[in-house]
Motif scaffolding. Structure first.
Motif, short mmCIF file in Angstrom:
data_model
loop_
_atom_site.label_atom_id
_atom_site.label_comp_id
_atom_site.label_asym_id
_atom_site.label_seq_id
_atom_site.Cartn_x
_atom_site.Cartn_y
_atom_site.Cartn_z
N UNK A 84 -40.56 -24.38 -10.13
CA UNK A 84 -40.20 -23.73 -11.38
C UNK A 84 -38.74 -24.08 -11.66
N UNK A 85 -38.48 -24.66 -12.83
CA UNK A 85 -37.12 -25.04 -13.19
C UNK A 85 -36.57 -24.13 -14.28
N UNK A 86 -35.29 -23.82 -14.18
CA UNK A 86 -34.64 -23.03 -15.21
C UNK A 86 -33.22 -23.52 -15.39
N UNK A 87 -32.67 -23.25 -16.56
CA UNK A 87 -31.30 -23.64 -16.88
C UNK A 87 -30.34 -22.50 -16.55
N UNK A 88 -29.30 -22.83 -15.78
CA UNK A 88 -28.23 -21.87 -15.51
C UNK A 88 -27.10 -22.20 -16.50
N UNK A 89 -26.74 -21.26 -17.36
CA UNK A 89 -25.66 -21.54 -18.32
C UNK A 89 -24.32 -21.74 -17.60
N UNK A 90 -23.41 -22.50 -18.21
CA UNK A 90 -22.08 -22.70 -17.65
C UNK A 90 -21.43 -21.38 -17.34
N UNK A 91 -20.79 -21.27 -16.17
CA UNK A 91 -20.11 -20.04 -15.77
C UNK A 91 -21.01 -18.97 -15.19
N UNK A 92 -22.32 -19.27 -15.06
CA UNK A 92 -23.25 -18.26 -14.54
C UNK A 92 -23.00 -18.00 -13.07
N UNK A 93 -23.19 -16.77 -12.64
CA UNK A 93 -23.17 -16.45 -11.21
C UNK A 93 -24.22 -15.38 -10.96
N UNK A 94 -24.73 -15.38 -9.73
CA UNK A 94 -25.73 -14.40 -9.37
C UNK A 94 -26.39 -14.76 -8.05
N UNK A 95 -27.53 -14.13 -7.82
CA UNK A 95 -28.25 -14.35 -6.57
C UNK A 95 -29.72 -14.56 -6.84
N UNK A 96 -30.35 -15.32 -5.96
CA UNK A 96 -31.79 -15.60 -6.02
C UNK A 96 -32.36 -15.28 -4.65
N UNK A 97 -33.52 -14.65 -4.61
CA UNK A 97 -34.17 -14.35 -3.33
C UNK A 97 -35.67 -14.47 -3.51
N UNK A 98 -36.36 -14.56 -2.39
CA UNK A 98 -37.82 -14.61 -2.40
C UNK A 98 -38.40 -13.26 -2.03
N UNK A 99 -39.44 -12.88 -2.76
CA UNK A 99 -40.20 -11.66 -2.42
C UNK A 99 -41.58 -12.13 -1.95
#
Length: 124
Positions: free
Chosen positions: A41-56
């Motif tokens: 699954x591909x998605x675009x991260x906008x410039x300056x984005x920050x955050x976290x990704x995890x698996x459930x």
């Protein structure tokens, strides 16, 4: 400029990625979705984005997206909508900067699924 992030499920079972933006950053892909084995699954991260990704994993949801996950649950919803995952949850932390990007795999919230992170076409 936007950065493409592609999530791959290399597990033999379904996983439900969760995505939580840092304060003031946009929620991407509703904050969570289902990913079948051997799918991406591909998605675009906008410039300056920050955050976290995890698996459930071990998730069961009804037709309205309500339910729960055995690990990484985010308030009983398929779309985490800005909410974080309950420990244990292996995290990828991302900060896209002007000059440099920062990322890591973190076990600060415990471990639930193996996760790796690889950059493509980067420099430096």
């Amino acid at each position: 400029s936007a950065t493409t992030m592609t999530l791959y499920n290399k597990c033999s079972h379904r996983v439900w990625p969760g995505i939580q933006p840092s304060a003031g950053k946009p929620i991407l892909s509703g904050g969570g979705f289902e990913l079948a084995p051997n799918r991406s699954y591909s998605l675009e991260l906008p410039g300056g984005w920050s955050g976290r990704v995890w698996g459930r994993h071990g998730c069961v949801f009804d037709g309205s997206g309500r339910g729960r996950c055995a690990t990484g649950d985010c308030g009983g919803a398929m779309a985490c909508n800005g909410m974080g995952g309950a420990p244990p949850a292996t995290l990828v932390e991302i900060t896209l900067g002007n000059e440099q990007d920062f990322y890591d795999v973190s076990l600060v919230d415990g471990y639930n699924l193996p996760i790796s992170f690889t950059t493509l076409r980067g420099s430096g």
